[in-house]
Design a protein around this motif. Structure first.
Motif, PDB file in Angstrom:
ATOM      1  N   GLU A   1       0.829  -1.197   0.000  1.00 37.90           N
ATOM      2  CA  GLU A   1       0.000   0.000   0.000  1.00 37.90           C
ATOM      3  C   GLU A   1       0.867   1.252   0.000  1.00 37.90           C
ATOM      4  O   GLU A   1       2.060   1.215   0.281  1.00 37.90           O
ATOM      5  CB  GLU A   1      -0.906  -0.003   1.223  1.00 37.90           C
ATOM      6  CG  GLU A   1      -1.893  -1.144   1.255  1.00 37.90           C
ATOM      7  CD  GLU A   1      -2.694  -1.142   2.531  1.00 37.90           C
ATOM      8  OE1 GLU A   1      -2.649  -0.143   3.271  1.00 37.90           O
ATOM      9  OE2 GLU A   1      -3.365  -2.139   2.778  1.00 37.90           O
ATOM     10  N   SER A   2       0.233   2.357  -0.300  1.00 41.80           N
ATOM     11  CA  SER A   2       0.987   3.609  -0.366  1.00 41.80           C
ATOM     12  C   SER A   2       1.513   4.025   1.011  1.00 41.80           C
ATOM     13  O   SER A   2       2.591   4.607   1.104  1.00 41.80           O
ATOM     14  CB  SER A   2       0.125   4.712  -0.958  1.00 41.80           C
ATOM     15  OG  SER A   2      -0.987   4.966  -0.138  1.00 41.80           O
ATOM     16  N   SER A   3       0.768   3.718   2.070  1.00 43.20           N
ATOM     17  CA  SER A   3       1.260   4.076   3.409  1.00 43.20           C
ATOM     18  C   SER A   3       2.489   3.246   3.778  1.00 43.20           C
ATOM     19  O   SER A   3       3.411   3.750   4.422  1.00 43.20           O
ATOM     20  CB  SER A   3       0.162   3.880   4.458  1.00 43.20           C
ATOM     21  OG  SER A   3      -0.229   2.524   4.531  1.00 43.20           O
ATOM     22  N   GLN A   4       2.515   1.992   3.356  1.00 42.77           N
ATOM     23  CA  GLN A   4       3.688   1.158   3.622  1.00 42.77           C
ATOM     24  C   GLN A   4       4.889   1.618   2.805  1.00 42.77           C
ATOM     25  O   GLN A   4       6.012   1.611   3.283  1.00 42.77           O
ATOM     26  CB  GLN A   4       3.381  -0.299   3.326  1.00 42.77           C
ATOM     27  CG  GLN A   4       2.450  -0.939   4.322  1.00 42.77           C
ATOM     28  CD  GLN A   4       2.122  -2.380   3.956  1.00 42.77           C
ATOM     29  OE1 GLN A   4       2.243  -2.766   2.800  1.00 42.77           O
ATOM     30  NE2 GLN A   4       1.689  -3.144   4.947  1.00 42.77           N
ATOM     31  N   ARG A   5       4.638   2.038   1.550  1.00 43.08           N
ATOM     32  CA  ARG A   5       5.739   2.545   0.721  1.00 43.08           C
ATOM     33  C   ARG A   5       6.302   3.827   1.302  1.00 43.08           C
ATOM     34  O   ARG A   5       7.515   4.052   1.309  1.00 43.08           O
ATOM     35  CB  ARG A   5       5.264   2.782  -0.701  1.00 43.08           C
ATOM     36  CG  ARG A   5       5.223   1.533  -1.531  1.00 43.08           C
ATOM     37  CD  ARG A   5       4.962   1.897  -2.948  1.00 43.08           C
ATOM     38  NE  ARG A   5       3.727   2.689  -3.003  1.00 43.08           N
ATOM     39  CZ  ARG A   5       2.759   2.525  -3.877  1.00 43.08           C
ATOM     40  NH1 ARG A   5       2.875   1.629  -4.814  1.00 43.08           N
ATOM     41  NH2 ARG A   5       1.677   3.252  -3.848  1.00 43.08           N
ATOM     42  N   GLY A   6       5.413   4.701   1.789  1.00 43.45           N
ATOM     43  CA  GLY A   6       5.862   5.949   2.405  1.00 43.45           C
ATOM     44  C   GLY A   6       6.658   5.691   3.672  1.00 43.45           C
ATOM     45  O   GLY A   6       7.689   6.333   3.909  1.00 43.45           O
TER      46      GLY A   6
ATOM     47  N   SER B   1      10.066   4.344   2.684  1.00 43.14           N
ATOM     48  CA  SER B   1      10.930   5.430   2.209  1.00 43.14           C
ATOM     49  C   SER B   1      11.459   6.261   3.367  1.00 43.14           C
ATOM     50  O   SER B   1      12.634   6.654   3.379  1.00 43.14           O
ATOM     51  CB  SER B   1      10.170   6.328   1.242  1.00 43.14           C
ATOM     52  OG  SER B   1       9.794   5.630   0.099  1.00 43.14           O
TER      53      SER B   1
ATOM     54  N   SER C   1       3.821   1.671   9.856  1.00 42.50           N
ATOM     55  CA  SER C   1       2.566   1.780   9.103  1.00 42.50           C
ATOM     56  C   SER C   1       1.389   1.332   9.953  1.00 42.50           C
ATOM     57  O   SER C   1       0.324   1.962   9.939  1.00 42.50           O
ATOM     58  CB  SER C   1       2.655   0.958   7.834  1.00 42.50           C
ATOM     59  OG  SER C   1       1.441   0.996   7.133  1.00 42.50           O
TER      60      SER C   1
ATOM     61  N   GLU D   1      -1.902   3.767  11.377  1.00 42.35           N
ATOM     62  CA  GLU D   1      -3.303   3.488  10.991  1.00 42.35           C
ATOM     63  C   GLU D   1      -4.204   3.342  12.165  1.00 42.35           C
ATOM     64  O   GLU D   1      -4.208   3.581  13.188  1.00 42.35           O
ATOM     65  CB  GLU D   1      -3.358   2.184  10.185  1.00 42.35           C
ATOM     66  CG  GLU D   1      -2.788   2.356   8.827  1.00 42.35           C
ATOM     67  CD  GLU D   1      -2.851   1.064   8.022  1.00 42.35           C
ATOM     68  OE1 GLU D   1      -3.366   0.063   8.540  1.00 42.35           O
ATOM     69  OE2 GLU D   1      -2.375   1.066   6.899  1.00 42.35           O
TER      70      GLU D   1
END
Length: 77
Positions: free
Chosen positions: A2-7, A10, A73, A77
């Motif tokens: 997911e995008s939150s995990q990618r962020g 990073s 992450s 959430e």
């Protein structure tokens, strides 16, 4: 992923990279001080090791970045 995990991944990699750079710069500045002065000081290896501790922490964080990013992450959430 997911995008939150990618962020989060990073962010963790950025922090790990910064820690490694800080450790290398600290050791490099100490060694420059020892070798570049007119009165050569002996290199204290304990000081070199203590200066590189942030770099070691950065390497460990970089190795465990996936697990730390998943934990981060989940906490967000």
């Amino acid at each position: 992923m997911e995008s939150s995990q990618r962020g989060a991944l990073s962010l963790v990699r950025l922090v790990a990279g910064c820690l490694i750079v800080v450790g290398l710069l600290d050791v490099g500045l100490y060694l420059t001080k020892c070798f570049a002065s007119h009165h050569r000081e002996p290199v204290n290896y304990l000081t070199v090791f203590l200066d590189f501790i942030p770099g070691l922490i950065g390497i460990v964080v970089l190795i465990k970045s996936k697990a730390i990013a998943e934990w981060l992450s989940d906490q967000l959430e």
